[in-house]
Design an enzyme around this catalytic site. Structure first.
Site, short mmCIF file in Angstrom:
data_model
loop_
_atom_site.label_atom_id
_atom_site.label_comp_id
_atom_site.label_asym_id
_atom_site.label_seq_id
_atom_site.Cartn_x
_atom_site.Cartn_y
_atom_site.Cartn_z
N TYR A 1 94.93 28.96 49.14
CA TYR A 1 93.85 29.31 48.04
C TYR A 1 92.91 27.92 47.50
O TYR A 1 91.96 27.87 47.21
CB TYR A 1 93.93 30.43 47.13
CG TYR A 1 92.91 31.26 46.53
CD1 TYR A 1 92.06 31.93 47.05
CD2 TYR A 1 92.89 30.85 45.19
CE1 TYR A 1 91.00 32.38 46.20
CE2 TYR A 1 91.81 31.30 44.37
CZ TYR A 1 91.00 32.17 45.18
OH TYR A 1 89.92 32.90 44.19
N LYS B 1 89.54 26.47 47.73
CA LYS B 1 88.68 26.26 46.74
C LYS B 1 88.16 24.78 46.23
O LYS B 1 87.15 24.74 45.93
CB LYS B 1 89.07 27.06 45.54
CG LYS B 1 89.27 28.60 45.68
CD LYS B 1 87.89 29.24 46.03
CE LYS B 1 87.73 30.85 46.06
NZ LYS B 1 86.60 31.55 46.39
#
Length: 251
Positions: A158, A162
């Site tokens: 993640y 991002k």
């Protein structure tokens, strides 16, 4: 007197727009005058409810599609234009998590998060930029996370996705600036959504030690940032990362 942040006549597409942060952004854009297409992956009832909250088919459109599929991602833009005649604002908000420590993380967990959060952002943005270039106007807003700035244990996939969204946005900001298209990032901190509902009290307590304002955020805290970045008032803002995190990244 002209109203600030007036989006009357603008058309927006919000990926992952049926729930959480995406839903709040969609509602805020509509309240400032935009027509809004919301994308959802599977929860049709939540999407239908959001369309109703936006005032029905005159103001809103729900489009099903998994943005990890490049063809489906491009289709979102095509259906937005078919429904409302153009696309002015793209909000890349759809995202998933598959949390695990690196030693236990599977290749599938890595790929699922990268394919949706990062590749999906690329695919939808690429499709949206073509009509934006032709009309010489566009606003691209990608919802990243402070995890992409400082990392987060148990979220290497993640955090990487991002962080990639931030680099991607800065690059395209340079590519399309001459066409009156801006590209910016919103980086939320810990926001009360379905994605953070699984945090234990101990985890939440540790995070709160780093949040200067002393509370978690809500989707409504994020939405005004999107309205600003979509507006004419933000025409001179591009390649920027706007943290909306209660002061979390200061620590």
């Amino acid at each position: 007197m002209t109203r600030l942040f007036d989006l009357t006549g603008k058309v927006a597409l919000v990926t992952g727009g049926s729930r959480g942060i995406g839903r709040a952004i969609a509602i805020a854009l509509k309240e400032h005058g935009a027509q809004v297409a919301i994308n959802y992956a599977s929860n049709k009832s939540a999407a239908s409810e959001t369309v109703s909250a936006l005032g029905g088919s005159e103001h809103a459109l729900a489009i099903a599609g998994d943005i990890s599929d490049p063809a489906a991602a491009a289709g979102l833009v095509e259906q937005t234009i078919a429904g409302f005649g153009k696309i002015d604002i793209l909000v890349n908000n759809a995202g998933v998590t598959r949390d695990d420590l690196i030693l236990r993380m599977s290749e599938e967990e890595w790929d699922t998060v990268i394919d949706t959060n990062l590749k999906g952002t690329f695919s939808v943005t690429k499709a949206a930029i073509r009509p934006m270039v032709r009309q010489r106007f566009g606003r691209i807003i990608s919802v990243s996370s402070v995890a992409g700035m400082v990392g987060n244990a148990g979220q290497s996939n993640y955090s990487a996705a991002k962080a990639g969204m931030i680099g991607f946005t800065k690059a395209i900001a340079k590519e399309v600036a001459s066409r009156n298209i801006t590209a910016n990032v919103i980086a939320p901190g810990i926001i009360d959504t379905e994605m953070t509902a699984g945090l234990t009290e101990a985890q939440r307590g540790e995070i709160m030690k780093m949040v200067a304002v002393g509370r978690t955020g809500t989707p409504a805290d994020i939405a005004p940032a999107a309205v600003f970045l979509a507006s004419d008032e933000a025409a001179y803002v591009t390649g920027h990362v706007l943290t909306v995190d209660g002061g979390l990244v200061m620590y």
